[in-house]
Design an enzyme around this catalytic site. Structure first.
Site, PDB file in Angstrom:
ATOM      1  N   CYS A 120       0.828  -1.213   0.000  1.00 49.72           N
ATOM      2  CA  CYS A 120       0.000   0.000   0.000  1.00 49.72           C
ATOM      3  C   CYS A 120       0.856   1.252   0.000  1.00 49.72           C
ATOM      4  CB  CYS A 120      -0.931  -0.004   1.203  1.00 49.72           C
ATOM      5  SG  CYS A 120      -1.660  -1.606   1.482  1.00 49.72           S
TER       6      CYS A 120
ATOM      7  N   CYS B 263     -12.902   0.643   8.192  1.00 53.35           N
ATOM      8  CA  CYS B 263     -12.006   0.163   7.140  1.00 53.35           C
ATOM      9  C   CYS B 263     -12.104   1.018   5.891  1.00 53.35           C
ATOM     10  CB  CYS B 263     -12.369  -1.269   6.744  1.00 53.35           C
ATOM     11  SG  CYS B 263     -12.497  -2.397   8.137  1.00 53.35           S
TER      12      CYS B 263
ATOM     13  N   ILE C 149     -12.478  -0.976  -0.900  1.00 53.04           N
ATOM     14  CA  ILE C 149     -11.802  -1.444  -2.111  1.00 53.04           C
ATOM     15  C   ILE C 149     -12.156  -0.450  -3.214  1.00 53.04           C
ATOM     16  CG2 ILE C 149     -12.021  -3.231  -3.880  1.00 53.04           C
ATOM     17  CD1 ILE C 149     -12.204  -5.220  -1.480  1.00 53.04           C
TER      18      ILE C 149
ATOM     19  N   LYS D 109      -9.993   6.458   4.123  1.00 49.24           N
ATOM     20  CA  LYS D 109     -11.355   6.076   4.486  1.00 49.24           C
ATOM     21  C   LYS D 109     -12.376   6.829   3.629  1.00 49.24           C
ATOM     22  CE  LYS D 109     -14.795   4.298   6.440  1.00 49.24           C
ATOM     23  NZ  LYS D 109     -15.396   4.305   5.104  1.00 49.24           N
TER      24      LYS D 109
ATOM     25  N   HIS E  55      -9.283   3.744  -1.291  1.00 47.08           N
ATOM     26  CA  HIS E  55      -7.883   3.342  -1.170  1.00 47.08           C
ATOM     27  C   HIS E  55      -7.489   2.391  -2.300  1.00 47.08           C
ATOM     28  CE1 HIS E  55      -4.092   2.165   0.394  1.00 47.08           C
ATOM     29  NE2 HIS E  55      -4.466   1.184   1.192  1.00 47.08           N
TER      30      HIS E  55
END
Lengths: 149, 392, 352
Positions: B88, B211, B214, B333, B337
């Site tokens: 990442c 989280c 995607i 967030k 991402h």
């Protein structure tokens, strides 16, 4: 998880018997085994060592959404486990009641299937842990005695 | 630093982050690059080299060799074009690689991109691909997803410092609020603490709204040697520091579970390099792949004392108008991402913020900003510091 | 068998999965009278292997207990036999998995055995021969199963998961019980089978009783009496294969053996029929309580069909060498699941 036959086969001593190694120079345990001791680097001397089959939970989580290969498992617990000799292991926690899984809980190694591969594929086995009642000092001594033999 | 040439950003371009059902990997990369070139007022032919951050195009879209691919799509063959991978932190590391290529004197103008196209596979497959950022053989093999790894860190933080799920939720709430004003953000709507708390556990104590999602997306920036930058651009943004640190891939190798040592090392070096202290920083884009990750970041960088990241967030100290604006873009967030793109997006945000082009999310009187891009569960950390150049 | 070539059980270990389903819960799904079924079979519940358990994992756990509890050096094991009718692979041995998990190999004989519910005791006979002939120092035989009953079939009430490991050796200071004699009674009797690609076994209903189970169990036991010149009264404990809670009791009646002699080894009422594990777990439960000088009679049964009978004498080591957790305590560590979870854990849901 799909193929990787040789990859999984190569890891059998590590996954079946928790074989790691130990640096005789800095007395640190490594699991999985390392090629060189990261502390001592080339001055270190690594010898094969079976990791203790008991440990303590350092942290844990209940996984509600697994990656591919774990579709059959629903929810499962994962924990970081301190093996007490400098080495830690990340493993699933099985056969344990929710209220018994906490930081500091004693755990014991079990032999289980890991992940669920396709029906026709090779099965991968390895370590998982279950919560046990903390051992008394006498029991720990007795266990050490037995392991010596 | 002293022997290195100074480097500045002269343009930035971003695609919208989100689900791009009608755009492919190469189209996303091309769109961001064209926008960056247009933004920097150059023709494009001046670009001498490209560095592209991308984590897992092989797993996500079955395509490797993307350096040459993207250069081809942009009509820039035969210039050297390099893919950079650090999970990442791929984008941040691509930026650092591009920066070093100019600082070293090898190139004068380079393009840095970050691309990830994650929605071509199922969520379970994406989870498996991302799991490769951790230790495949000892973590992913046992079912450790990324939420699970950060959940393990969160649990220890909660136990040790009393950090609460509500405090973690406050990170997501704040970042969504900032994202409302970011046209490229995936989620341009506010959420409440209650919504986060009720969003369902992914890996306890982390819930869905703790989280980052995607996402598909790409980001690009154009870098130039400082003298050239001044000629080409009215208000370039100088990269005044660049650092990179690593740690064990697996959590089992970490000395501490309440901090990311790579962040501590990279930030200490960054402050040393720039002569700055955390107090000098006006805003930061930090790697909030999970709410707990932002709390760890703002503590490890030194904006707040260890254990105070949660309460500080809850008290609004990290809001746009707080003590220090953390993730004015909306972070991972709020923006989404697309892993390889994130590090470059963070730099693009600094570019826009420092030039006063950030609209509704503009941090007032921001002079110095930093970016913090993490790979895996903390095995890589890449940081940069930025300042607007006085060019008049 | 000559006196000076004494060999016998030097270690044992049992593993019973934690999950349980009650007979009543299974009966509820198939709309049968659970209490009636339960009474008819003489058992209330059965042990169920979780989705990550199979005969190999059960075999490893049972063996590891035998090794750890009794201080056996795994590298000294010269032969490993795993008896099961539910080996995880149709082709590829379970014994190799056990060997590597125990780190007993690679210098070890290993094979998988299949003889319905008596494959494990057949392995004990093989180990005994190898130890007595001094070809190996220790022999490990395991009976382990995750037995599968066809949904809705009578077998579903009893087919359970579990296993036992028995280590045979000849060191006088280690033998808990000498195996004084063993004999078998074998005929070709198709009472129960599973064809190559069939998911579940077929059985002959009432045909599994008199001409199958009883004929062979009684036949082998009587053969044992004859060959050793003993009678029912000479034994303190008796263990028969226990496909349900009733058959072994009936067999004991037919042979004039008092119920109290079979009670300690009667474990099926608590965990169901663990197939290859069944009579071996019963024997281990007896070994948990025996005293020096006592004699044990064990007769297994495997469909197809045959019985292996063993006559054992408990040695002076019995008091000193015992499993850490007795079988009767082990059966109490349990957690109940309903039928839906049961079919999920045992992989009976067809996900297409």
């Amino acid at each position: 998880m799909s193929d990787g036959l040789a990859l999984n086969w190569r890891r059998i001593p590590e996954r079946y018997a928790m074989k790691g190694n130990h640096c005789t120079n800095c007395k640190q345990d490594y699991f999985p085994s390392r090629m060189i001791c990261p502390n001592c680097r080339r001055k270190g001397h690594l010898v094969s060592k079976d990791m203790p089959r008991i440990g303590k939970i350092v942290s844990y989580t209940k996984v509600m959404v697994g990656p591919s290969g774990f579709e059959n498992e629903g929810n499962y617990y994962l924990a970081l486990i301190d093996l007490g000799s400098g080495a830690k292991v990340l493993s699933q926690i099985v056969d344990s009641d929710e209220q018994d899984i906490h930081i500091g809980a004693s755990v014991k190694k079990m032999f289980r299937k890991i992940g669920e591969v396709e029906e026709k594929g090779a099965i991968t086995y390895g370590y998982k842990f279950k919560v046990v009642k903390p051992l008394t000092e006498d029991q720990v001594e007795a266990l050490k005695e037995k392991n010596k033999k | 630093m002293s022997k290195l040439r100074r480097v500045a950003m002269i343009g930035a371009g971003l695609t919208k982050f989100g689900e791009h059902w009608n755009l492919s990997f190469r189209e996303l990369g091309t769109e961001a690059a064209i926008k960056a070139v247009e933004n920097s007022n150059i023709d494009g032919k001046e670009i001498e080299a490209m560095y592209i951050g991308c984590m897992a195009s092989g797993r996500f879209v079955g395509q490797e060799h993307i350096g040459a691919l993207v250069a081809d799509q942009l009509g820039l063959n035969p210039i050297p074009s390099t893919r950079v991978e650090a999970a990442c932190a791929s984008g941040g590391l691509a930026l650092r690689t591009g920066y070093l290529s100019i600082a070293s004197g090898e190139h004068d103008i380079v393009a840095v991109g970050g691309i990830e196209k994650m929605t071509e596979v199922t969520t379970a497959e994406a989870g498996f691909a991302l799991g490769g950022a951790g230790d495949q053989e000892t973590e992913l093999f046992h079912g450790a997803t990324f939420p699970a790894l950060y959940a393990l860190l969160a649990k220890v933080h909660m136990k040790q410092f009393g950090t609460t799920e509500e405090q973690m939720a406050a990170v997501s709430v704040k970042n969504h609020k900032n994202a409302v004003h970011n046209p490229i953000a995936q989620f341009r709507k506010e959420i409440s603490i209650e919504q986060v708390m009720k969003s369902g556990y992914v890996a306890t104590p982390l819930k869905l709204l703790d989280c980052s999602p995607i996402s598909d997306g790409a980001a690009a920036v154009i870098l130039a040697e400082i003298g050239l930058a001044k000629k080409l651009c009215e208000n370039p943004v100088e990269i005044i520091g660049s650092t990179h640190a690593t740690d064990s891939l697996a959590l089992t190798g970490r000395k501490s579970l309440t901090e990311l040592n790579a962040t501590k090392v990279a930030s200490a070096q960054l402050f040393h390099q720039t002569g700055l202290t955390p107090k000098d920083i006006d805003m930061a884009e930090v790697h909030d792949c999970f709410s707990i990750a932002e709390i760890l970041a703002i503590e490890d960088i030194g904006f707040f004392k260890k254990g105070q990241g949660g309460p500080a967030t809850e008290q609004g100290k990290t809001a746009l108008d707080g003590e220090i604006a953390i993730n004015p873009s909306g972070g991972l967030k709020g923006c989404g991402h697309p892993v390889g793109a994130t590090g470059v997006k963070q730099a693009a945000e600094m570019f826009q913020q420092l030039r006063g082009e950030a609209g509704g999310r503009q941090v007032k009187e921001a002079e110095i900003g930093l970016t913090h891009n993490v790979g895996g569960s903390g095995a890589t950390c890449v940081m940069h510091a930025f300042r607007l150049m006085e060019n008049r | 068998m000559s006196e000076k070539q004494k060999a016998g059980i030097v270690a044992y270990g049992v593993y019973i999965p934690r999950l349980r389903i009650t007979v009543e819960e299974i009966a509820r799904v198939w709309e049968k009278d659970g209490k009636h079924v339960s009474a008819g079979l003489g058992l209330k519940e059965k042990a169920v292997g979780a989705s990550d358990e199979d005969s190999a994992t059960i075999a490893v756990e049972a063996s590891r207990r035998a090794i750890e509890d009794f201080g056996i050096t795994a590298q000294k094991i010269g032969a490993i036999y795993v008896g099961s009718e539910s080996h995880p692979y149709a082709v590829k041995p379970t014994a190799t998995i056990v060997s590597d998990a125990l780190q007993a190999g690679p210098e070890v004989m290993a094979a998988d055995l299949e003889f319905a519910c008596k494959a494990g005791t057949a392995g004990v006979q093989m180990c005994l021969g190898l130890v007595k002939s001094k070809m190996i120092e220790y022999g490990l035989s395991i009976g382990a199963d995750t037995a599968q009953g066809k949904p809705g079939d009578a077998l579903e009430f009893t087919a359970a998961s579990g296993g036992a490991a028995i280590i045979i050796g000849d060191k006088e200071n280690e033998i808990i019980a000498t195996i004084d004699h063993t004999c078998s009674y074998t005929t070709d009797t198709p009472d129960f089978w599973r064809r190559q690609h069939a998911e579940y076994p077929e059985h002959g209903g009432r045909f599994t009783g008199e001409p199958a189970y009883f004929r062979h169990v009684i036949g082998a036991t009587k053969l044992m009496f004859k060959q050793t010149n003993t009678k029912a009264e000479d034994y303190d404990y008796v263990v028969f294969h226990q496909p349900n809670g009733k058959f072994p009791v009936q067999a004991a009646n037919m042979l004039g053996i008092e119920f109290k002699k079979i009670e300690q080894g009667l474990i099926t009422p608590y965990i169901g029929n663990t197939y290859s594990g069944s009579s071996m777990i019963g024997l281990c439960s007896v070994l948990d309580v025996v005293k020096p000088g006592q004699r044990i009679l064990v007769t297994s049964y495997g469909s197809g069909a045959g019985s292996d009978s063993f006559s054992l004498t408990v040695t002076e080591n019995a008091g000193k060498r015992k499993a850490d957790v007795p079988v009767r305590e082990m059966v109490n560590e349990k957690s109940y699941i309903d039928y839906a979870l049961y079919v999920k854990h045992r992989g009976k849901i067809n996900r297409g």
